[in-house]
Design an enzyme around this catalytic site. Structure first.
Site, PDB file in Angstrom:
ATOM      1  N   ARG A 238       0.876  -1.172   0.000  1.00  0.00           N
ATOM      2  CA  ARG A 238       0.000   0.000   0.000  1.00  0.00           C
ATOM      3  C   ARG A 238       0.915   1.224   0.000  1.00  0.00           C
ATOM      4  O   ARG A 238       2.002   1.201   0.604  1.00  0.00           O
ATOM      5  CB  ARG A 238      -0.899   0.024   1.237  1.00  0.00           C
ATOM      6  CG  ARG A 238      -2.055  -0.969   1.197  1.00  0.00           C
ATOM      7  CD  ARG A 238      -3.127  -0.609   0.164  1.00  0.00           C
ATOM      8  NE  ARG A 238      -4.264  -1.516   0.175  1.00  0.00           N
ATOM      9  CZ  ARG A 238      -4.393  -2.576  -0.629  1.00  0.00           C
ATOM     10  NH1 ARG A 238      -3.445  -2.884  -1.497  1.00  0.00           N
ATOM     11  NH2 ARG A 238      -5.480  -3.332  -0.550  1.00  0.00           N
ATOM     12  N   GLU A 267      -3.849   7.506  -3.893  1.00  0.00           N
ATOM     13  CA  GLU A 267      -4.380   7.011  -5.173  1.00  0.00           C
ATOM     14  C   GLU A 267      -5.727   7.648  -5.478  1.00  0.00           C
ATOM     15  O   GLU A 267      -6.518   7.835  -4.549  1.00  0.00           O
ATOM     16  CB  GLU A 267      -4.532   5.485  -5.109  1.00  0.00           C
ATOM     17  CG  GLU A 267      -3.204   4.805  -5.022  1.00  0.00           C
ATOM     18  CD  GLU A 267      -3.306   3.272  -4.982  1.00  0.00           C
ATOM     19  OE1 GLU A 267      -4.360   2.716  -5.327  1.00  0.00           O
ATOM     20  OE2 GLU A 267      -2.299   2.655  -4.618  1.00  0.00           O
ATOM     21  N   HIS A 285      -1.866   0.280  -9.846  1.00  0.00           N
ATOM     22  CA  HIS A 285      -2.419  -0.705  -8.895  1.00  0.00           C
ATOM     23  C   HIS A 285      -2.971  -1.941  -9.630  1.00  0.00           C
ATOM     24  O   HIS A 285      -4.157  -2.246  -9.558  1.00  0.00           O
ATOM     25  CB  HIS A 285      -3.504  -0.061  -8.028  1.00  0.00           C
ATOM     26  CG  HIS A 285      -3.724  -0.780  -6.726  1.00  0.00           C
ATOM     27  ND1 HIS A 285      -4.005  -0.161  -5.545  1.00  0.00           N
ATOM     28  CD2 HIS A 285      -3.707  -2.108  -6.435  1.00  0.00           C
ATOM     29  CE1 HIS A 285      -4.166  -1.038  -4.584  1.00  0.00           C
ATOM     30  NE2 HIS A 285      -3.991  -2.245  -5.107  1.00  0.00           N
TER      31      HIS A 285
HETATM   32  N1  LIG Z   1      -0.724  -4.243  -5.217  1.00  0.00           N
HETATM   33  C1  LIG Z   1      -1.844  -4.923  -5.080  1.00  0.00           C
HETATM   34  O1  LIG Z   1      -2.720  -4.918  -5.930  1.00  0.00           O
HETATM   35  C2  LIG Z   1      -2.062  -5.771  -3.885  1.00  0.00           C
HETATM   36  C3  LIG Z   1      -1.589  -5.401  -2.656  1.00  0.00           C
HETATM   37  N2  LIG Z   1      -1.798  -6.205  -1.567  1.00  0.00           N
HETATM   38  C4  LIG Z   1      -1.260  -5.779  -0.275  1.00  0.00           C
HETATM   39  O2  LIG Z   1      -0.356  -6.779   0.188  1.00  0.00           O
HETATM   40  C5  LIG Z   1      -0.536  -6.917   1.596  1.00  0.00           C
HETATM   41  C6  LIG Z   1       0.017  -8.256   2.051  1.00  0.00           C
HETATM   42  O3  LIG Z   1      -0.831  -9.323   1.649  1.00  0.00           O
HETATM   43  P1  LIG Z   1      -0.538 -10.818   2.156  1.00  0.00           P
HETATM   44  O4  LIG Z   1       0.847 -11.208   1.821  1.00  0.00           O
HETATM   45  O5  LIG Z   1      -1.658 -11.655   1.687  1.00  0.00           O
HETATM   46  O6  LIG Z   1      -0.647 -10.587   3.739  1.00  0.00           O
HETATM   47  P2  LIG Z   1      -0.024 -11.482   4.901  1.00  0.00           P
HETATM   48  O7  LIG Z   1      -0.767 -11.107   6.121  1.00  0.00           O
HETATM   49  O8  LIG Z   1       0.040 -12.910   4.486  1.00  0.00           O
HETATM   50  O9  LIG Z   1       1.490 -10.960   4.997  1.00  0.00           O
HETATM   51  C7  LIG Z   1       1.879  -9.767   5.578  1.00  0.00           C
HETATM   52  C8  LIG Z   1       3.209  -9.976   6.305  1.00  0.00           C
HETATM   53  O10 LIG Z   1       3.654  -8.719   6.829  1.00  0.00           O
HETATM   54  C9  LIG Z   1       4.163  -8.936   8.128  1.00  0.00           C
HETATM   55  N3  LIG Z   1       4.030  -7.698   8.902  1.00  0.00           N
HETATM   56  C10 LIG Z   1       2.894  -7.109   9.321  1.00  0.00           C
HETATM   57  N4  LIG Z   1       3.187  -5.987  10.017  1.00  0.00           N
HETATM   58  C11 LIG Z   1       4.524  -5.873  10.027  1.00  0.00           C
HETATM   59  C12 LIG Z   1       5.421  -4.929  10.586  1.00  0.00           C
HETATM   60  N5  LIG Z   1       4.976  -3.887  11.299  1.00  0.00           N
HETATM   61  N6  LIG Z   1       6.743  -5.115  10.397  1.00  0.00           N
HETATM   62  C13 LIG Z   1       7.188  -6.178   9.693  1.00  0.00           C
HETATM   63  N7  LIG Z   1       6.387  -7.117   9.150  1.00  0.00           N
HETATM   64  C14 LIG Z   1       5.069  -6.962   9.316  1.00  0.00           C
HETATM   65  C15 LIG Z   1       3.324 -10.068   8.704  1.00  0.00           C
HETATM   66  O11 LIG Z   1       4.029 -10.755   9.724  1.00  0.00           O
HETATM   67  C16 LIG Z   1       3.108 -10.942   7.481  1.00  0.00           C
HETATM   68  O12 LIG Z   1       4.137 -11.884   7.361  1.00  0.00           O
HETATM   69  C17 LIG Z   1      -2.046  -6.712   1.776  1.00  0.00           C
HETATM   70  O13 LIG Z   1      -2.359  -6.316   3.087  1.00  0.00           O
HETATM   71  C18 LIG Z   1      -2.362  -5.647   0.765  1.00  0.00           C
HETATM   72  O14 LIG Z   1      -2.269  -4.370   1.359  1.00  0.00           O
HETATM   73  C19 LIG Z   1      -2.456  -7.394  -1.693  1.00  0.00           C
HETATM   74  C20 LIG Z   1      -2.951  -7.794  -2.906  1.00  0.00           C
HETATM   75  C21 LIG Z   1      -2.830  -6.992  -4.087  1.00  0.00           C
HETATM   76  O1  LIG Z   2      -6.289  -7.495  -2.199  1.00  0.00           O
HETATM   77  C1  LIG Z   2      -5.763  -6.371  -2.097  1.00  0.00           C
HETATM   78  O2  LIG Z   2      -5.339  -5.907  -1.055  1.00  0.00           O
HETATM   79  C2  LIG Z   2      -5.613  -5.581  -3.282  1.00  0.00           C
HETATM   80  O3  LIG Z   2      -4.914  -4.570  -3.368  1.00  0.00           O
HETATM   81  C3  LIG Z   2      -6.379  -6.085  -4.365  1.00  0.00           C
HETATM   82  O4  LIG Z   2      -7.094  -5.091  -4.789  1.00  0.00           O
HETATM   83  P1  LIG Z   2      -7.294  -4.823  -6.290  1.00  0.00           P
HETATM   84  O5  LIG Z   2      -8.700  -5.229  -6.469  1.00  0.00           O
HETATM   85  O6  LIG Z   2      -6.307  -5.601  -7.052  1.00  0.00           O
HETATM   86  O7  LIG Z   2      -7.032  -3.372  -6.451  1.00  0.00           O
END
Ligand SMILES: NC(=O)C1=CN([C@@H]2O[C@H](COP(=O)(O)OP(=O)(O)OC[C@H]3O[C@@H](n4cnc5c(N)ncnc54)[C@H](O)[C@@H]3O)[C@@H](O)[C@H]2O)C=CC1
Ligand SMILES: O=C(O)C(=O)COP(=O)(O)O
Length: 319
Positions: A238, A267, A285
């Site tokens: 993010r 954004e 994004h």
């Molecule tokens: N660019 C995009 O379109 C997308 C972005 N995302 C973002 O990716 C993020 C991560 O998704 P997942 O991997 O599924 O989540 P997840 O919960 O599996 O992984 C997040 C990791 O970050 C670590 N973490 C949390 N707070 C922390 C901190 N303060 N310091 C260090 N490590 C910390 C956690 O221990 C965990 O291992 C989502 O929350 C979302 O914001 C997700 C999907 C699409």
């Molecule tokens: O799953 C998330 O956190 C995402 O960022 C996915 O959102 P999107 O629909 O790809 O913009």
């Protein structure tokens, strides 16, 4: 009688059809998020809401809502920082997300950005499209080699591990990671407790933490200042996890090699100073923007809304 469901954004047709089969569904036909006032109105008007990032279900929306009819916010996406999950819980609203379905696609975009930034693909594409390419030359547009370099992953969760797998198995890279807790990663990866150490040692840094109060500007001016000259920062989590102003200044000064960004602090606003930089690769994004993935996210969000409607435990409850 079917429960009412608001779907806040146009979604793939198969998802809309499935929603209409199971709910008395209303499809909002606007491709921008709900304001807090619209979110408050929706909380008072529908039994269930299938929402997305950009819909502002913040504390103020719950406070403004008056009598809340909604029992579930089934979020389409894994990141739910646009929802105040604690305020939702206090208001008796369950919140769910769509983990796993998004993991590979988002990691793929991470690698797209890593390769494009290192090998100056955006810049090269602009050169060709501008009709300014004068032919192959031994010293033209030399980027950074990727294979065998060190990647530092900030947040070794689902997406972080999928990035790690691609980097290690596809590009023979050395892995460092910084995460809240240690992970049983099935790859030779070294955990570093201090983020400073990772920032100062990696050739590529990939940010994959969720947006939380603790991760706001985790990649601060100070952390960016620790990066090696030539190192590249990739953000697929993010926008507000990175201090965007400090990053722009480092890129303008040539203090770091480049940045590949899928997400931004405000954004869809992308600062003009950032857009002017050749050493930044900028995507809108696109992390999960593949039809099959968006369909799977929609099915998963609907599974959660259905579970709530049947009085069952939500498979992906987050609050
Ligand atoms: N660019 C995009 O379109 C997308 C972005 N995302 C973002 O990716 C993020 C991560 O998704 P997942 O991997 O599924 O989540 P997840 O919960 O599996 O992984 C997040 C990791 O970050 C670590 N973490 C949390 N707070 C922390 C901190 N303060 N310091 C260090 N490590 C910390 C956690 O221990 C965990 O291992 C989502 O929350 C979302 O914001 C997700 C999907 C699409
Ligand atoms: O799953 C998330 O956190 C995402 O960022 C996915 O959102 P999107 O629909 O790809 O913009």
């Amino acid at each position: 009688m079917k429960k009412t469901l608001l779907v806040t954004r146009p979604l793939p047709q198969s998802v809309l059809d499935a929603c209409a089969r199971e709910f008395d569904a209303t499809f909002r036909d606007a491709d921008h998020g709900l304001t807090e006032t619209e979110a408050a109105e929706a909380l008072g008007a529908y039994d269930a809401i299938l929402c997305t990032l950009g819909d502002r279900f913040k504390a103020q929306a719950f406070a403004q809502a008056g009598e809340i009819r909604c029992g579930v916010l089934a979020n389409f996406g894994v990141g739910y920082n646009h929802i105040d999950a604690a305020a939702a819980r206090e208001a008796g609203v369950a919140v769910s997300n769509t983990p796993d379905t998004v993991t590979d696609a988002t990691a793929d975009i991470g690698l797209t950005l890593l390769l494009a930034t290192a090998r100056r693909a955006g810049e090269g594409e602009r050169l060709v499209r501008a009709g300014q390419w004068s032919g192959w030359a031994p010293t033209q547009m030399l980027g950074s080699h990727v294979t065998g370099k060190t990647v530092g992953i900030v947040g070794m969760g689902r997406i972080g591990q999928a990035v790690a797998k691609r980097c290690a198995l596809g590009f023979d890279m050395q892995l460092l990671y910084h995460s809240r807790s240690s992970k049983a990663v099935p790859l030779p990866a070294m955990q570093v407790d201090d983020l400073d150490e990772l920032m100062g040692s990696a050739d590529f840094i990939v940010v994959t933490v969720p947006a939380t109060p603790q991760t706001h500007h985790l990649i601060s001016r100070e952390m960016i200042g620790l990066m090696k000259p030539g190192a590249i920062l990739i953000n697929i989590s993010r926008g507000d996890v990175v201090d965007e102003t400090a990053l722009i200044e480092a890129l303008e000064a040539g203090a770091i090699g480049g940045a590949g960004l899928d997400v931004y602090e405000n954004e869809p606003e992308v600062p003009e100073r950032l857009r002017k930089l050749d050493n930044a690769v900028l995507l809108p994004h696109l992390g999960t923007a593949a039809l099959e993935v968006r369909e799977a996210m929609g099915r998963m969000a609907l599974d959660n809304a259905r579970a709530w409607a049947k009085g069952l435990t939500l498979p992906n409850l987050v609050n």
